[in-house]
Design an enzyme around this catalytic site. Sequence first.
Site, PDB file in Angstrom:
ATOM      1  N   SER A  35     -26.675 -77.676 -21.786  1.00  0.00           N
ATOM      2  CA  SER A  35     -27.870 -76.543 -22.028  1.00  0.00           C
ATOM      3  C   SER A  35     -27.585 -75.580 -23.011  1.00  0.00           C
ATOM      4  O   SER A  35     -27.842 -74.656 -23.104  1.00  0.00           O
ATOM      5  CB  SER A  35     -26.465 -75.650 -20.108  1.00  0.00           C
ATOM      6  OG  SER A  35     -25.397 -75.545 -20.695  1.00  0.00           O
ATOM      7  N   SER A  38     -23.346 -80.577 -22.729  1.00  0.00           N
ATOM      8  CA  SER A  38     -24.119 -79.575 -22.764  1.00  0.00           C
ATOM      9  C   SER A  38     -23.614 -79.377 -24.134  1.00  0.00           C
ATOM     10  O   SER A  38     -24.401 -78.202 -24.624  1.00  0.00           O
ATOM     11  CB  SER A  38     -23.477 -77.993 -21.824  1.00  0.00           C
ATOM     12  OG  SER A  38     -24.324 -78.414 -21.185  1.00  0.00           O
ATOM     13  N   LYS A  98     -23.863 -68.828 -28.574  1.00  0.00           N
ATOM     14  CA  LYS A  98     -24.171 -69.340 -27.138  1.00  0.00           C
ATOM     15  C   LYS A  98     -23.888 -67.870 -26.413  1.00  0.00           C
ATOM     16  O   LYS A  98     -22.908 -67.636 -26.325  1.00  0.00           O
ATOM     17  CB  LYS A  98     -23.410 -70.615 -26.142  1.00  0.00           C
ATOM     18  CG  LYS A  98     -24.551 -70.816 -25.284  1.00  0.00           C
ATOM     19  CD  LYS A  98     -23.627 -72.509 -25.110  1.00  0.00           C
ATOM     20  CE  LYS A  98     -24.427 -73.050 -23.179  1.00  0.00           C
ATOM     21  NZ  LYS A  98     -23.763 -74.177 -22.666  1.00  0.00           N
TER      22      LYS A  98
END
EC number: 6.3.5.7
Length: 485
Positions: free
Chosen positions: A152, A176, A76
């Site tokens: 997210s 998330s 990420k």
Amino acid sequence: MINASLKELSLALAAKKVSSVELSSLFLDRIERLNPTLNAFVTVDREKSLQMARDADARIAAGTAGPLTGIPIAQKDIFCAEGWLSTCGSKMLANFVSPYDATVIRKMHAEAGLVSLGKTNMDEFAMGSSNETSFFGSVRNPWDTQRVPGGSSGGSAAAVAARLAPAATGTDTGGSIRQPAALCNLTGLKPTYGVVSRYGMIAFASSLDQGGPMAASAEDCALLLNTMVGFDERDSTSLERPVEDYARDLDKPLDGLRIGLPKEFFGEGCDAEVMAAVRAAIAEYEKLGATCVEISLPNSHLSVPAYYVIAPAEASSNLSRFDGVRYGYRAPEYGNLDDMYMKTRAQGFGAEVKRRILIGAYVLSHGYYDAYYLQAQRIRRLIANDFVEAFKHCDVIMSPTSPSTAFKLGEKAADPVQMYLSDIYTIAVNLAGLPGMSIPCGFVGGLPVGLQLIGNYFAENRLLNVAHRYQQATDWHQRRPGGIE
């Protein structure tokens, strides 16, 4: 090899059936072919990845490899990685090349020997539930490219679901990791707060943020989590605890397991078909030897309003460092220093980030601090106490992960409150600092449904065991999206 588990890939590498270079090339080719459709990755550096793979092959040949050495994964883009663009999904950091590694990245690269395939797309500064706030454009859900992957960590979720990577890192501030896992048919784990170092993880809300693994199965998550955990003196909230082997207890039977079902999470507000899939999963657990007890989390209805005071307050402080002076975006034209600050931040941040900075500055301001921020912190304590009381009567808590399946791109973009309610079942876990998981438990209209598992503090081993036994009895987690090739 594309659909192989981390354990299978590890055995293949150890037996010299495939090299890390060959394996990494396979996934890099797949990224090159499918990423234009999904927009899951924002940065791919083929030569960097292949050099890491060559180094891993050398470790394997020398007999100094760890269990996951040579396996490629996605990172990420909230984790700083030396020499890589580290953007956090924002124009503010669109050209920022990190001069150092986050602790999670260092542990994975230098210690475990994993290969990073690239950095995945995400909601800007992790603020979003649909991966539509990224400066680099929306990520598309591999199960239906007209729908969101969740956020997210939507880029990581889409990448693993489409098998652009066998596993990925994510972060979870209010859901998330778990919410994208649910919407993309993955297993995702948010560990207990403080178990995974936040050093080098670009901060959103420091008392809530926590990194964790995303993969197809609980076993894969356990293996990846083993490479992420450990005390870090550079993170003041890191917990000094004995390092566990999270794959150790996966096969333990579930006889006598007490499942807590919060009455507040099984009422109105959830899609009926999603709830039916969740209840069917709980019935499967009863067949595996578990018993269900009704519990209450009486303050859980306050978790969303409390979160949207605390998280923006912390974000307004954390994001004050992005001012155009030392690094990141700077407005091309300005009159004086104050003008530079204003124009840089106005141009560098997206609308959702600016909204949360404004909310945060407001609730921390003189005259409103007691009414909003302190009150939210009191509610947070009540929510944590509710969980402490609940775990006197059960071993694990179960609920839906998300109130619906993946919604269409743009469907909630104009209604922030509806977007915020996407995390109605997950936020309380972050406020309490507990570990939480989402595992696949069915489909509605061809779209995945996630079951949320919540454990007591430091009960990651138990959660992974509970998830793994369910996955041995079902095949939801093995199903892959079609039509994206």
